[in-house]
Design a protein around this motif. Structure first.
Motif, short mmCIF file in Angstrom:
data_model
loop_
_atom_site.label_atom_id
_atom_site.label_comp_id
_atom_site.label_asym_id
_atom_site.label_seq_id
_atom_site.Cartn_x
_atom_site.Cartn_y
_atom_site.Cartn_z
N TYR A 106 0.82 -1.21 0.00
CA TYR A 106 0.00 0.00 0.00
C TYR A 106 0.86 1.26 0.00
O TYR A 106 0.47 2.29 -0.57
CB TYR A 106 -0.92 -0.03 1.22
CG TYR A 106 -1.95 1.07 1.27
CD1 TYR A 106 -2.70 1.40 0.15
CD2 TYR A 106 -2.20 1.78 2.45
CE1 TYR A 106 -3.65 2.40 0.18
CE2 TYR A 106 -3.15 2.78 2.49
CZ TYR A 106 -3.87 3.09 1.37
OH TYR A 106 -4.80 4.08 1.41
N LYS A 117 -0.43 -3.56 4.06
CA LYS A 117 -1.66 -2.88 3.69
C LYS A 117 -1.92 -1.58 4.44
O LYS A 117 -2.98 -0.99 4.29
CB LYS A 117 -2.86 -3.81 3.89
CG LYS A 117 -2.76 -5.15 3.18
CD LYS A 117 -2.50 -5.01 1.70
CE LYS A 117 -3.59 -4.27 0.98
NZ LYS A 117 -3.29 -4.14 -0.47
N SER A 118 -0.97 -1.13 5.24
CA SER A 118 -1.19 0.08 6.05
C SER A 118 0.01 1.01 5.92
O SER A 118 1.12 0.58 5.62
CB SER A 118 -1.41 -0.28 7.52
OG SER A 118 -2.50 -1.16 7.67
N GLU A 124 -3.54 4.90 7.73
CA GLU A 124 -4.45 4.42 6.70
C GLU A 124 -4.18 2.94 6.42
O GLU A 124 -3.03 2.50 6.38
CB GLU A 124 -4.28 5.20 5.39
CG GLU A 124 -4.64 6.67 5.48
CD GLU A 124 -4.46 7.38 4.15
OE1 GLU A 124 -4.16 6.69 3.15
OE2 GLU A 124 -4.59 8.61 4.11
N SER A 125 -5.26 2.21 6.20
CA SER A 125 -5.18 0.81 5.79
C SER A 125 -6.26 0.58 4.74
O SER A 125 -7.40 1.00 4.93
CB SER A 125 -5.39 -0.12 6.99
OG SER A 125 -5.39 -1.47 6.58
N ASN A 126 -5.89 -0.09 3.64
CA ASN A 126 -6.86 -0.24 2.56
C ASN A 126 -6.63 -1.54 1.81
O ASN A 126 -5.57 -1.75 1.22
CB ASN A 126 -6.77 0.94 1.59
CG ASN A 126 -7.94 0.98 0.62
OD1 ASN A 126 -8.69 0.03 0.50
ND2 ASN A 126 -8.07 2.10 -0.08
N GLN A 178 -11.27 -0.91 4.71
CA GLN A 178 -10.54 0.36 4.74
C GLN A 178 -10.69 0.98 6.12
O GLN A 178 -11.79 1.07 6.66
CB GLN A 178 -11.10 1.32 3.68
CG GLN A 178 -10.36 2.65 3.62
CD GLN A 178 -10.93 3.58 2.56
OE1 GLN A 178 -12.13 3.54 2.28
NE2 GLN A 178 -10.09 4.39 1.95
N SER A 217 -9.25 4.37 8.46
CA SER A 217 -8.55 5.65 8.46
C SER A 217 -8.68 6.29 9.84
O SER A 217 -9.79 6.42 10.36
CB SER A 217 -9.15 6.58 7.39
OG SER A 217 -8.56 7.86 7.47
#
Length: 765
Positions: A105, A515-516, A558-560, A573, A575
């Motif tokens: 990410y 992912k973050s 943030e993680s998505n 997701q 935030s």
């Protein structure tokens, strides 16, 4: 009695003279045709043969047949091969999708409404810029290495020394002839045999450019006959020659130009051809693998009696499994001791090598897979071809990565076409410069009645021990909010709010797993709003004008892992944001203002915001998700109510929300959330039903002087409901929305759109 024995002896002698192969233990060869997804039927053929004790001593294949034959030759049972082809892993191979959980990410660029992107080299001819393949080969390249490297090492790259002697076919388009691959790196041979033009890129090998073997020999029965001379050959064919080209069908013309006809016969007296009826399946559609395997299985069962009559030798499934287990026990474990990178300049290879966060010592295949996926997902890298090189003395592998750099200029087009007059075009340019660190220069513009903006940015990605990036963005944008519930091109009511914002923002990003990421930075900017303090105004009225020169400091986590930019149905997701904002407000009242004096004030506040958008595992044809959001702000009031509401945080849960100025969905402190039900009604088509509640701690209300003040605690709330029918086209969503807002002046809205309602993120919200 003597006469009976004599007669039996005579008939037996005659039969043996006519069938000399019965005099010895018969050897059996199996040949598998190409055929794209239809070739999956070959798995059912192998499964049926093993279950009925038919021996397989040699095997050969082309394209999909080459992959399945190679797996069988490498010691994988039909059951194991079936499990692979029914797995998500194989579907990802076929679609060129990397394992989502390992996509880095930190290296992903900001989300944009791009629908299509062209990748160009600025220093090459136009024809070199044309795409050569539809799917990324990264996932299948690594998968083939993972599945075949141990067997290739054990055989010392001699295909006769595999569990079953093996051949596969590739096509050399330089010499215009079929190439029989009988030694070398097994993963590379099979990958070359599968390189279908425009689907997967070709393989450069030994001064040859190798494509799919089906171009020149799609059924290599002659190869298995010439190389192994088995007593009996079983052929499985799911293919046929192409129809004559059509003057209006360019694909048929290309097929005719690049391929030769194949004879789907077996050049051997003692043979059996099995032809599973799989011609109705699309070449690259692998969603019917279970059905195809069953088709191949049943087609073989129909001929099992004939096969058993003609093949006297039997090998039980227990015997095969025992031999297979013995063979696999002798395979070297896929453990690596080091990684080398080649193919680019020294500095560019250094960037890739340093991006691989691999500890010293031996490297497990799963750790290596995650790092390979991470680097392959970098937009500056076109491909990393992995090759496992075995060291006999250490019994370990070395990983060689042959790198190719992605083209340096990305040109993107997108936006949204809408039934409401909020359609917006998008053009994005990105220029990448790869050295020991990676540089990216971007220019983006949004063009439409709702918003116009220009954004320019610079980013540097550093693959240090702790990788990070530093990014600076300059933006100028204008938002023109107007009241409209019309469709297509009908006139709308006049604008009541114009918002202009310019800012310069700089941030540093650090990874928190795959992912973050953690962001820290600051900004300087100016926000200029022009508005009426009433919805009833005349063309002769003048607007209030509020400017807010500001600076901010922020910290974001943030993680998505969402699967789509909009209308997601998988992933999560998260935030978390903390922001300090300070600045100088200046308000010039207009003709509709009660207060007539120019005001100036210094404002400072802290904003804390948390958001979670999560989707749960699919149950049948339905999937569910939840959205939660909470905001805590110490924001003071601006000079008047409208200016205060404009600066407050807003809840925007549905697609249409970003296009609307909804003051009842704005507050200093609030909690909000809802649930989503997603029903798969057809392939790539979903029905979404969503419901949300917005609960402000205290609503911002307007007093008689048109100033803002806080209402009673937890006194009011608002409900939003939305129903959408969404079709995901190959480039973006096509959707029809019906939305309901219970406390808005226009409670119902209807929206048809193609593309993405994604805009440049506002600086202070």
């Amino acid at each position: 009695m003597f006469h009976k024995i004599l007669i039996l002896s005579i008939f037996t002698s005659i039969y043996l003279i006519q069938h000399p192969s019965v005099l010895k233990a018969q050897s059996v060869g199996v040949v598998l045709s190409g055929g794209g997804s239809s070739g999956v039927a070959h798995i059912g053929v192998l499964k049926a043969l093993e279950e009925h004790d038919i021996p397989i001593d040699y095997i050969a294949g082309t394209s999909m047949g080459g992959l399945i034959a190679g797996l069988y030759a490498s010691g994988y049972s039909p059951t194991e091969i079936e499990a692979l082809f029914l797995s998500e892993k194989f579907r990802n191979w076929a679609q060129g999708i990397l394992n989502e959980k390992y996509i880095f990410y930190l290296r992903q660029q900001n989300i944009t409404p791009s629908l299509i992107t062209f990748k160009l080299n600025t220093d090459t001819l136009w024809e070199i810029n044309l795409p050569t393949n539809l799917v990324s080969p990264a996932a299948i390249n690594y998968g083939l290495m993972e599945y075949f490297a141990p067997a290739s090492a054990k055989s010392k790259n001699n295909f006769d020394s595999l569990f079953i002697p093996f051949r596969c076919i590739a096509s050399d388009i330089i010499s215009k002839k079929a190439i029989v691959l009988k030694n070398g790196k097994l993963p590379t041979a099979i990958r070359a045999s599968m390189a279908y033009p425009f689907y997967l890129p070709p393989i450069a090998y030994d001064s040859m450019l190798l494509f799919d073997g089906g171009l020149y020999n799609n059924f290599p029965s002659n190869v298995i006959y010439d190389d192994f001379n088995p007593d009996f050959i079983i052929g499985s064919n799911v293919s046929s020659n192409f129809l004559p080209p059509n003057e209006d069908n360019v694909v048929s013309q290309i097929k005719a130009i690049i391929s030769n006809d194949t004879e789907y016969i077996i050049p051997c007296e003692y043979s059996m051809l099995i032809e599973p009826e799989a011609s109705n399946f699309s070449t690259f559609n692998f969603n019917n693998n279970e059905q195809l395997i069953q088709i191949g299985y049943l087609a073989t069962i129909n001929k099992i009696a004939d096969l058993q009559n003609q093949i006297a030798r039997k090998v039980t499934k227990v015997e095969v499994e025992k031999a297979r287990a013995t063979y696999k026990a002798g395979l070297p474990p896929l453990i690596f001791k080091d990684v080398t990178v080649s193919g680019l300049s020294e500095k560019q290879n250094h960037y890739i090598k340093n991006s691989l966060r691999i500890k010293k010592g031996t490297i497990d295949i799963n750790v290596l897979k995650s790092e390979y996926t991470k680097v392959s997902s970098d937009s500056k890298i076109k491909s990393l071809y992995p090759e496992a090189i075995y060291n006999d003395s250490s019994n370990l592998f070395s990983l060689s990565l042959q790198a190719k750099k992605e083209k340096n200029l990305f040109v993107s087009f997108g936006g949204v076409f809408s039934s409401r007059p909020v359609s917006t075009g998008y053009i994005g340019l990105q220029y990448n410069l790869l050295r020991k660190v990676a540089h990216s220069f971007t220019v983006e513009t949004y063009l439409g009645r709702l918003t116009n903006s220009l954004i320019a940015g610079y980013r540097i990605d550093v693959p240090s021990k702790i990788p990070f990036y530093w990014q600076t963005i300059g933006s100028t944008e204008k938002w023109d909010y107007f009241r409209s519930n019309t469709t297509f091109f009908e006139d709308t009511k006049p604008s009541f709010l114009l918002s202009n914002e310019q800012y310069l923002k700089s941030e540093i990003g650090l990874p928190l797993g795959f992912k973050s990421k953690l962001l820290a930075g600051g900004s300087f900017g100016e926000l200029n709003n022009e508005y009426y303090q009433t919805r009833q105004f005349l063309s002769t009225d003048t607007t209030d004008k509020t400017s807010f020169k500001n600076h901010s400091l922020f910290l974001n986590l943030e993680s998505n892992s969402l699967d789509l930019k909009q209308y997601a149905s998988k992933g999560r997701q998260i935030s978390l944001e903390a922001k300090y904002i300070s600045g100088k407000e200046r308000t010039i009242p207009g003709s509709t203002s009660v207060i007539k004096d120019i005001s100036k004030s210094y404002l400072t506040w802290v904003l804390l915001k948390a958001k979670v958008d999560n989707y749960f595992n699919k149950r049948g044809w339905a999937r569910f998700g939840v959205l939660g959001e909470a905001v805590y702000s110490t924001q003071p009031f601006f000079e008047n109510y409208t200016a205060s509401v404009l600066a407050a945080s807003s809840f925007q849960p549905i697609t249409e929300s970003v296009t609307l100025f909804q003051e009842r969905l704005r507050a200093k402190k609030y909690v909000a959330g809802g649930v989503k039900s997603i029903f798969e009604v057809y392939k790539n088509t979903q029905l979404r039903i969503e419901g949300y509640v917005f609960q402000p701690y205290q609503e911002i209300i307007q007093n008689e002087f048109k100033k803002g003040e806080l209402g009673k605690q937890w006194a009011t709330r608002q409900y939003i409901f939305s129903s959408s029918l969404v079709y995901q086209t190959p480039i973006g969503p096509l959707a029809f929305n019906v939305n309901y807002y219970d406390r808005q002046e226009d409670q119902w809205s209807f929206l048809f759109h193609f593309g993405y309602f994604i805009f440049n993120k506002k600086n202070l919200q």
